[in-house]
Design a protein around this motif. Structure first.
Motif, PDB file in Angstrom:
ATOM      1  N   UNK A 174     -43.705 -58.204 -66.983  1.00 27.18           N
ATOM      2  CA  UNK A 174     -43.157 -59.503 -66.583  1.00 27.18           C
ATOM      3  C   UNK A 174     -43.130 -59.705 -65.070  1.00 27.18           C
ATOM      4  N   UNK A 175     -44.090 -59.137 -64.366  1.00 29.26           N
ATOM      5  CA  UNK A 175     -44.193 -59.334 -62.927  1.00 29.26           C
ATOM      6  C   UNK A 175     -45.604 -59.789 -62.569  1.00 29.26           C
ATOM      7  N   UNK A 176     -45.722 -60.587 -61.532  1.00 29.13           N
ATOM      8  CA  UNK A 176     -47.028 -60.939 -61.006  1.00 29.13           C
ATOM      9  C   UNK A 176     -47.549 -59.784 -60.158  1.00 29.13           C
ATOM     10  N   UNK A 177     -48.845 -59.651 -60.074  1.00 28.22           N
ATOM     11  CA  UNK A 177     -49.442 -58.553 -59.309  1.00 28.22           C
ATOM     12  C   UNK A 177     -49.180 -58.752 -57.813  1.00 28.22           C
ATOM     13  N   UNK A 178     -49.079 -57.661 -57.045  1.00 26.10           N
ATOM     14  CA  UNK A 178     -48.857 -57.767 -55.600  1.00 26.10           C
ATOM     15  C   UNK A 178     -50.144 -58.167 -54.892  1.00 26.10           C
ATOM     16  N   UNK A 179     -50.068 -58.513 -53.591  1.00 28.13           N
ATOM     17  CA  UNK A 179     -51.282 -58.804 -52.824  1.00 28.13           C
ATOM     18  C   UNK A 179     -52.178 -57.572 -52.750  1.00 28.13           C
ATOM     19  N   UNK A 180     -53.477 -57.799 -52.710  1.00 28.81           N
ATOM     20  CA  UNK A 180     -54.432 -56.688 -52.570  1.00 28.81           C
ATOM     21  C   UNK A 180     -55.333 -56.946 -51.369  1.00 28.81           C
ATOM     22  N   UNK A 181     -55.809 -55.864 -50.762  1.00 25.36           N
ATOM     23  CA  UNK A 181     -56.633 -55.958 -49.552  1.00 25.36           C
ATOM     24  C   UNK A 181     -57.800 -54.986 -49.638  1.00 25.36           C
ATOM     25  N   UNK A 182     -58.873 -55.278 -48.891  1.00 29.76           N
ATOM     26  CA  UNK A 182     -60.000 -54.367 -48.785  1.00 29.76           C
ATOM     27  C   UNK A 182     -60.535 -54.421 -47.353  1.00 29.76           C
ATOM     28  N   UNK A 183     -61.628 -53.726 -47.062  1.00 28.97           N
ATOM     29  CA  UNK A 183     -62.206 -53.714 -45.720  1.00 28.97           C
ATOM     30  C   UNK A 183     -62.740 -55.094 -45.331  1.00 28.97           C
ATOM     31  N   UNK A 184     -62.670 -55.444 -44.061  1.00 24.68           N
ATOM     32  CA  UNK A 184     -62.185 -54.665 -42.918  1.00 24.68           C
ATOM     33  C   UNK A 184     -60.656 -54.723 -42.809  1.00 24.68           C
ATOM     34  N   UNK A 185     -60.100 -53.765 -42.094  1.00 30.12           N
ATOM     35  CA  UNK A 185     -58.653 -53.702 -41.919  1.00 30.12           C
ATOM     36  C   UNK A 185     -58.139 -54.813 -41.014  1.00 30.12           C
ATOM     37  N   UNK A 186     -59.005 -55.344 -40.158  1.00 28.47           N
ATOM     38  CA  UNK A 186     -58.630 -56.421 -39.246  1.00 28.47           C
ATOM     39  C   UNK A 186     -59.722 -57.484 -39.292  1.00 28.47           C
ATOM     40  N   UNK A 187     -59.387 -58.670 -39.787  1.00 27.40           N
ATOM     41  CA  UNK A 187     -60.345 -59.773 -39.823  1.00 27.40           C
ATOM     42  C   UNK A 187     -59.785 -60.930 -39.017  1.00 27.40           C
ATOM     43  N   UNK A 188     -60.379 -61.132 -37.840  1.00 28.17           N
ATOM     44  CA  UNK A 188     -59.998 -62.226 -36.945  1.00 28.17           C
ATOM     45  C   UNK A 188     -58.497 -62.230 -36.679  1.00 28.17           C
ATOM     46  N   UNK A 189     -57.948 -61.036 -36.508  1.00 31.72           N
ATOM     47  CA  UNK A 189     -56.526 -60.908 -36.189  1.00 31.72           C
ATOM     48  C   UNK A 189     -55.619 -60.832 -37.401  1.00 31.72           C
ATOM     49  N   UNK A 190     -56.157 -61.040 -38.584  1.00 33.94           N
ATOM     50  CA  UNK A 190     -55.372 -60.920 -39.810  1.00 33.94           C
ATOM     51  C   UNK A 190     -55.510 -59.481 -40.308  1.00 33.94           C
ATOM     52  N   UNK A 191     -54.423 -58.736 -40.220  1.00 32.83           N
ATOM     53  CA  UNK A 191     -54.480 -57.298 -40.478  1.00 32.83           C
ATOM     54  C   UNK A 191     -53.889 -56.919 -41.836  1.00 32.83           C
ATOM     55  N   UNK A 192     -54.422 -55.846 -42.380  1.00 39.26           N
ATOM     56  CA  UNK A 192     -53.889 -55.267 -43.605  1.00 39.26           C
ATOM     57  C   UNK A 192     -52.550 -54.607 -43.280  1.00 39.26           C
ATOM     58  N   UNK A 193     -51.528 -54.771 -44.144  1.00 39.89           N
ATOM     59  CA  UNK A 193     -50.239 -54.115 -43.897  1.00 39.89           C
ATOM     60  C   UNK A 193     -50.424 -52.612 -43.671  1.00 39.89           C
ATOM     61  N   UNK A 194     -49.785 -52.106 -42.644  1.00 38.14           N
ATOM     62  CA  UNK A 194     -49.966 -50.701 -42.266  1.00 38.14           C
ATOM     63  C   UNK A 194     -49.588 -49.736 -43.377  1.00 38.14           C
ATOM     64  N   UNK A 195     -48.602 -50.103 -44.191  1.00 42.58           N
ATOM     65  CA  UNK A 195     -48.149 -49.204 -45.242  1.00 42.58           C
ATOM     66  C   UNK A 195     -49.292 -48.840 -46.190  1.00 42.58           C
ATOM     67  N   UNK A 196     -50.237 -49.772 -46.410  1.00 39.79           N
ATOM     68  CA  UNK A 196     -51.336 -49.527 -47.339  1.00 39.79           C
ATOM     69  C   UNK A 196     -52.354 -48.531 -46.799  1.00 39.79           C
ATOM     70  N   UNK A 197     -52.320 -48.304 -45.492  1.00 42.37           N
ATOM     71  CA  UNK A 197     -53.242 -47.353 -44.882  1.00 42.37           C
ATOM     72  C   UNK A 197     -52.547 -46.057 -44.485  1.00 42.37           C
TER      73      UNK A 197
END
Length: 225
Positions: A174-197
């Motif tokens: 009964x929960x929605x899935x969390x956000x997901x990320x892939x490469x690159x870690x930094x795209x035009x200043x939009x960064x992947x949350x550090x915890x995921x790395x």
């Protein structure tokens, strides 16, 4: 191996859907067998007619009981079905927990409606479950049957390369899935949350749970009731 029989008056609508990607591989690996049946093959007139006007008048045609009954009985003579499912807008709303249960079955039959639907006696005599994929009306039940079959097949063990993937989908628990990320870690200043790395599995899982809870509260608070 699960078997899914789909009864349709426009079977060609389903051909492409089951001929590609995960659903194709699932059949090739003998995890599931999908057989599509043309209801018109069970008509007894030379024009292969399977619909007629509704008793009592009104707009729209109705799928007749006789060809559908012949098709269902022919299949039932070969095997026992766990469920005979009619895809209809006035059925129970399809939900993940229902799909989870259906994925454990052996033989399923799905009946696609068309026009104004099927003769009510089909529903009374043969159908064991009625499902809707949403509060809207489609031209026929083929797309709904494809959606249901896809949702079921991907849960069969061995179909997905990573079987834990399906367990983390939206609506499981009964929960929605969390956000997901892939490469690159930094795209035009939009960064992947550090915890995921970070490589810290426990903290990553905690973050994902918190994000799932947050997203569910914001978008689907009804799921938490």
């Amino acid at each position: 191996m699960m078997r899914i029989d789909i009864l349709s008056c426009v079977p060609s609508l389903l051909d492409s859907f089951f001929a590609h990607s995960i659903l194709k591989r699932a059949q090739q690996a003998n995890h599931v067998q999908v057989v599509i049946h043309d209801i018109r093959d069970y008509s007894t007139n030379k024009h292969r007619t399977i619909d007629d006007y509704a008793f009592g008048g009104g707009a729209g045609m109705v799928l007749q009981i006789e060809p559908i009954a012949r098709c269902i009985r022919a299949l039932q003579s070969e095997r026992t079905y766990d469920e005979i499912i009619y895809l209809t807008p006035d059925g129970a709303q399809m939900q993940q927990r229902m799909v989870n249960q259906l994925s454990l079955k052996g033989n399923l039959m799905m009946l696609c409606g068309h026009y104004k639907g099927v003769d009510q006696r089909v529903r009374d005599m043969f159908v064991t479950k009625e499902l809707s994929i949403g509060d809207y009306v489609l031209s026929g039940g083929e797309l709904a049957a494809a959606v249901l079959a896809d949702a079921i097949i991907r849960l069969i063990p061995g179909v997905l390369n990573d079987e834990t993937s399906a367990l983390t989908d939206s609506f499981q628990d009964n929960l929605l899935a969390p956000p997901v990320y892939s490469r690159p870690a930094d795209f035009e200043g939009h960064k992947v949350p550090e915890i995921l790395m970070s490589g810290h599995e426990a903290k990553i899982e905690e973050w994902r749970y918190e994000q799932s809870l947050k997203r569910t509260k914001e978008r689907r608070p009804d799921l938490l009731q």
